[in-house]
Design an enzyme around this catalytic site. Structure first.
Site, short mmCIF file in Angstrom:
data_model
loop_
_atom_site.label_atom_id
_atom_site.label_comp_id
_atom_site.label_asym_id
_atom_site.label_seq_id
_atom_site.Cartn_x
_atom_site.Cartn_y
_atom_site.Cartn_z
N GLY A 19 0.81 -1.22 0.00
CA GLY A 19 0.00 0.00 0.00
C GLY A 19 0.84 1.27 0.00
O GLY A 19 0.54 2.24 -0.71
N THR A 20 1.93 1.26 0.77
CA THR A 20 2.81 2.44 0.84
C THR A 20 3.34 2.79 -0.55
O THR A 20 3.39 3.96 -0.94
CB THR A 20 3.99 2.13 1.79
N LYS A 206 -2.29 -19.44 -4.77
CA LYS A 206 -1.98 -18.99 -6.13
C LYS A 206 -2.29 -20.11 -7.14
O LYS A 206 -2.80 -19.83 -8.24
CB LYS A 206 -0.52 -18.56 -6.22
#
Ligand code: NAD
Ligand code: HSE
Ligand code: NA
EC number: 1.1.1.3
Length: 434
Positions: A19-20, A206
């Site tokens: 997110g950063t 995955k």
């Protein structure tokens, strides 16, 4: 002027490693995102747990109330919290409120994908998740869109950076397991709980997503056979090396066709020996690679960074541009395609091959005793090699393809033979003709 158009409002849920980077890139290149989207892309809120930990995010955007952001005026919700709850409830609420969703959350998609895809469909909005598998590598879009006109038979991938980092270090420098895991953690590759990486849960999520897309069938985490790398020791790495092979944690999604033509889907995650000249063998460090075999396209290889903040943000932002552009032009992304409805193949009945390394007594008749055990289980031998003498005598056997349960039963019986001191290493063999 694009800048004068109504902006696309984006709310971010979670602002950690990935997110950063998403926030940073959106702030750094606003004109490029606007040009590609057809309207300015504006972050209108960032939900976090501890606001004081985010000095780089403008204070007025920060909130601890993710649910309020989802109910607010955003057009697109980007979920980067991870885990099942509250991510699942937040995304269902977003989709039901007519907001498109971008997520990197493979665990959630593997467990509850169908519910989310159905909610997106029912509400005429998008759900994009390129970052969920193999991080930066464009893989899901090729499977969903570019290969929609082909028939995929097999997808074999190194899809967990942390475990590949550990196995590569064990293979090249003989480094220990714990120290390499710590380093992967420090570099931001590992999941919040790194057992998800080393025990194969992350790769299994995955694999479920890959198998669903490749075979147009709903495959959930529960359909994936899973084994991790925590049991791999220096002996296994050495055994592989002596046969010019290397050990990788593979996610394998395969269309299995029985003699009568019946098709099923095998999805599995386990360590395997592959030949050193296989395209996946040279994939080192935290890199990911996925090898796709399709009827008309033939062999395709996708390679790149599967983990880390910026690489993962690249995939998230690609999805964000697609979702935002669809809002601008009232378009729609691809829907779930599950028309084939192939049954899941149980691991017991999946055809595999084994490499078995045995510590044996050096006396006449050992080989015939071992060979008779293979015979009893209808498993045929491809390679057999005896090494050393006396107390150091060992026998290496590589089998032809057989049902995994038959191979397992053979190994169990061999372990009980009086002439076998120890089963030193057992590993599946992939990536070569049987
Ligand atoms: N890190 C990677 O390399 C990578 C790669 C591909 C996909 N992903 C996926 O991306 C997602 C995010 O991963 P990450 O590595 O950034 O994780 P992270 O743990 O660094 O960040 C998650 C953030 O969410 C915050 N959070 C938790 N609950 C919250 C809540 N209720 N409201 C608001 N914030 C909350 C946490 O405080 C944390 O800062 C996960 O789904 C992960 O599987 C990560
Ligand atoms: N923990 C994961 C992040 C990418 O999904 C990995 O090591 O590959
Ligand atoms: Na990807």
């Amino acid at each position: 002027m694009i800048e004068d158009r109504e902006p696309i409002r984006v709310a971010l849920l979670g602002c950690g490693t990935v997110g950063t980077e998403v926030v940073r890139l959106l702030q750094e290149h606003p004109t490029e995102y606007a040009a590609r989207t057809g309207a300015p892309v504006r972050v209108t809120g960032v939900a976090v747990r501890r606001p004081h930990k985010h000095p780089d995010v403008p204070e007025q955007l920060l909130t601890t109330d993710a649910a309020a952001l989802v109910e607010g005026s955003a057009d697109v919700i980007v979920e980067l919290i991870g885990g099942i709850e509250p991510a699942r409830s937040l995304l269902l609420a977003a989709l039901r409120a007519g907001k498109s969703v971008v997520t990197a959350n493979k665990a959630l998609l593997a467990e509850h994908g169908s519910e989310l895809y159905a909610a997106a469909d029912a509400n005429g909005v998008d759900i994009y998740f390129e970052a969920a598998v193999a991080g930066a590598i464009p893989l899901l879009r090729p499977l969903r869109e570019s290969l929609a006109g082909d028939r995929i038979n097999r997808v074999t991938g190194i899809v967990n950076g942390t475990s590949n980092y550990i196995l590569s270090a064990m293979d090249s420098t003989g480094a220990g397991y714990e120290e390499t895991l710590e380093e992967a953690n420090r570099l931001g590759y590992a999941e919040a709980d790194p057992t998800a990486d080393v025990d194969g849960f992350d790769a299994a999520s995955k694999a479920a997503i890959l198998a669903s897309l490749a075979f147009h069938t709903r495959v959930g985490a529960g359909d994936v056979h899973r084994e991790g790398i925590s049991g791999i020791g220096a002996g296994d790495i050495e055994a592989a090396r002596s046969l010019n092979r290397t050990v990788k944690l593979l996610a394998i999604c395969e269309r299995v066709i029985d003699e009568d033509g019946t098709e099923s889907v095998s999805a599995r995650v386990h360590p395997a020996m592959i030949p050193r000249d296989h395209p996946l063998a040279g994939v080192g460090g935290a890199f990911n690679a996925v090898f796709v075999e399709a009827e008309s396209a033939g062999q395709l290889m996708f390679y790149g960074q599967g983990a880390g903040g910026a690489p993962t943000a690249s995939a998230v932002l690609g999805d964000l541009v697609a979702a935002a552009r669809n809002v601008v032009v009232s378009g729609k992304g691809p829907r779930e395609s599950a028309h084939a409805q192939l049954p899941a193949r149980a691991m017991d009945w999946t055809p595999t091959r084994y490499h078995i390394s045995l510590d044996v007594a050096d006396r006449p008749g050992v080989l015939s005793q071992v060979a008779a055990t293979f015979n009893e289980h209808d498993v045929s031998i491809s390679v057999v090699r005896q090494q050393g003498r006396g107390a150091d005598a060992s026998l290496v056997v590589v089998t032809h393809t057989a049902a995994d349960s038959a191979l397992r039963a053979t190994v169990e019986q061999i372990a009980r033979l009086s002439s076998v001191n120890e089963v030193a290493s057992v590993m599946r063999v992939e990536g070569e003709q049987s």
